[in-house]
Design an enzyme around this catalytic site. Structure first.
Site, PDB file in Angstrom:
ATOM      1  N   TYR A   1       0.819  -1.143   0.054  1.00 46.92           N
ATOM      2  CA  TYR A   1      -0.032   0.057   0.153  1.00 46.92           C
ATOM      3  C   TYR A   1       0.985   1.356  -0.077  1.00 46.92           C
ATOM      4  O   TYR A   1       1.861   1.148   0.539  1.00 46.92           O
ATOM      5  CB  TYR A   1      -0.967  -0.126   1.210  1.00 46.92           C
ATOM      6  CG  TYR A   1      -0.656  -0.209   2.549  1.00 46.92           C
ATOM      7  CD1 TYR A   1       0.053   1.009   3.245  1.00 46.92           C
ATOM      8  CD2 TYR A   1      -0.994  -1.365   3.327  1.00 46.92           C
ATOM      9  CE1 TYR A   1       0.570   0.669   4.481  1.00 46.92           C
ATOM     10  CE2 TYR A   1      -0.419  -1.444   4.571  1.00 46.92           C
ATOM     11  CZ  TYR A   1       0.286  -0.400   5.215  1.00 46.92           C
ATOM     12  OH  TYR A   1       0.626  -0.352   6.556  1.00 46.92           O
ATOM     13  N   CYS A   2       0.439   2.274  -0.579  1.00 48.43           N
ATOM     14  CA  CYS A   2       1.149   3.638  -0.808  1.00 48.43           C
ATOM     15  C   CYS A   2       2.467   3.175  -1.332  1.00 48.43           C
ATOM     16  O   CYS A   2       3.481   3.652  -0.627  1.00 48.43           O
ATOM     17  CB  CYS A   2       1.277   4.339   0.366  1.00 48.43           C
ATOM     18  SG  CYS A   2       1.742   6.070   0.215  1.00 48.43           S
TER      19      CYS A   2
END
Length: 284
Positions: A147-148
Site C-alpha cells: 500500500y502507498c
C-alpha cells in the site's frame, strides 16, 4: 564533499504523543504545516518532528477519487479506524500501535535547489545509519503491490517496512516517513486491500490504485529479528544524528508557529469533515 543536512546541524525536535480521537487527529499535520513554514526562513534551524496516530487511516487525495468511496470508507468504520485525508503525497496507509511517523524539515536555501531524489536519499541515509544490523540490506525502490507504493519505499529482502513522502513550501522541504515497527502488518495490508476492493478501485479509469498484497510488507522488528518499540526507533534516529555531528534542542512553539498551526488546523479539519461516516455510510 557532498553536502548533507544531517551533518553538523542543530536540529529542533518536536514530539507529539499518540493521537487517537477525531478531534486531535489533525494536530500532527497542522503542526507539520506550521513547522514547514517556519523552516523556510534562512535564519531558522532544521527540524525533526515525531508523531504517532492510533486506529487511523491516512488517505491521499487520490484515494478520494475512488469510484465508490463511501463503500470503501465503511470498511474502516467497521474496523473502528478513522479515515483522514493528509496533505502530503501518496495513497492510503494504516497508523496504529507499532507504527511511527517522523519528518525531517530543512531550508531549501542552497544556490542549487535540492532535488526530490536528493531529499529522499537523505532520509534513507538516516534510516541506514540508525539500523546497523541491516547493513547493506536496506534498499530503496518501489514495492508495487504494497500500500502507498513509491519510488523510495524502504525494504529488506523485498519486504517493505517504510514509505517516504515529501512536501515543499517556498524555502522549506519536509521529508516524511511512515515506518512499521511492530504489530500485525498482515492485518494492516488486508484492511487497505479491502478498502480498495469495496471502493471499486479497479473500475477507475483516470486514477491508479495498487493491487495490495499484504505479504509485500513487514515490520522492521521482524525483518531484523530483534524487539523494537516506537521509542527505540525514535531514540536511534536522534542518536544517529548526534553521531553525525549534529546537536538536538527541544523545539518550542513560537507565537508565529502557534498562529500558523491554528490556521492549518482549521483548514485540515474542514477538509476532512465529509469523511466522517459510519459503517452504513451515513454522515455522523
Amino acid at each position: 564533499m557532498t553536502y548533507s543536512p544531517l551533518t553538523g546541524q542543530d536540529f529542533l525536535v518536536f514530539s507529539q504523543e499518540t493521537q487517537s480521537s477525531d478531534s486531535d487527529m489533525s494536530a500532527p499535520f497542522a503542526l507539520g504545516e506550521a513547522l514547514l513554514r517556519a523552516v523556510g526562513s534562512p535564519s531558522d534551524q532544521p527540524i525533526l518532528h515525531f508523531w504517532s496516530l492510533d486506529q487511523a487511516i491516512l488517505l491521499g487525495m487520490t484515494d478520494t477519487k475512488l469510484p465508490d468511496l463511501s463503500e470503501g470508507l465503511k470498511v474502516f468504520a467497521r474496523a473502528s479506524y478513522h479515515p483522514f485525508v493528509r496533505n502530503a503525497g501518496g495513497l492510503a496507509v494504516v497508523c496504529s500501535r507499532g507504527v511511527t511517523n517522523f519528518s525531517l524539515l530543512f531550508p531549501n536555501q542552497m544556490a542549487s535547489p535540492i532535488s526530490i531524489d536528493q531529499a529522499y536519499s537523505w532520509m534513507k541515509d538516516l534510516i541506514v545509519a540508525a539500523f546497523p544490523e541491516a547493513e547493506g540490506r536496506i534498499e530503496a525502490y518501489e514495492i508495487v503491490d504494497s500500500y502507498c507504493p513509491g519510488d523510495f519505499d524502504l525494504s529488506i529482502g523485498g519486504k517493505k517496512f517504510a514509505g517516504i513522502a515529501q512536501r515543499r513550501f517556498k524555502g522549506g522541504i519536509s521529508v516524511l516517513i511512515y515506518l512499521s515497527v511492530f504489530g500485525d502488518q498482515d492485518y494492516r495490508g488486508q484492511l487497505i486491500r479491502s478498502f480498495y476492493e469495496a471502493g471499486q478501485a479497479q473500475a477507475a479509469s483516470k486514477w491508479h490504485f495498487p493491487l495490495v498484497n499484504p505479504d509485500s510488507m513487514a515490520n522492521l522488528s521482524d525483518l531484523l529479528g530483534i524487539e523494537l518499540t516506537v521509542q527505540d526507533v525514535q531514540d536511534r534516529i536522534m542518536a544517529s544524528l548526534v553521531d553525525m555531528g549534529s546537536s538536538l534542542s527541544e523545539g518550542l512553539l513560537t507565537p508565529q508557529i502557534q498562529t500558523d498551526y491554528e490556521k492549518a488546523l482549521e483548514k485540515i479539519q474542514s477538509r476532512n469533515l465529509r469523511l466522517n461516516v459510519d459503517e452504513r455510510g451515513a454522515r455522523k
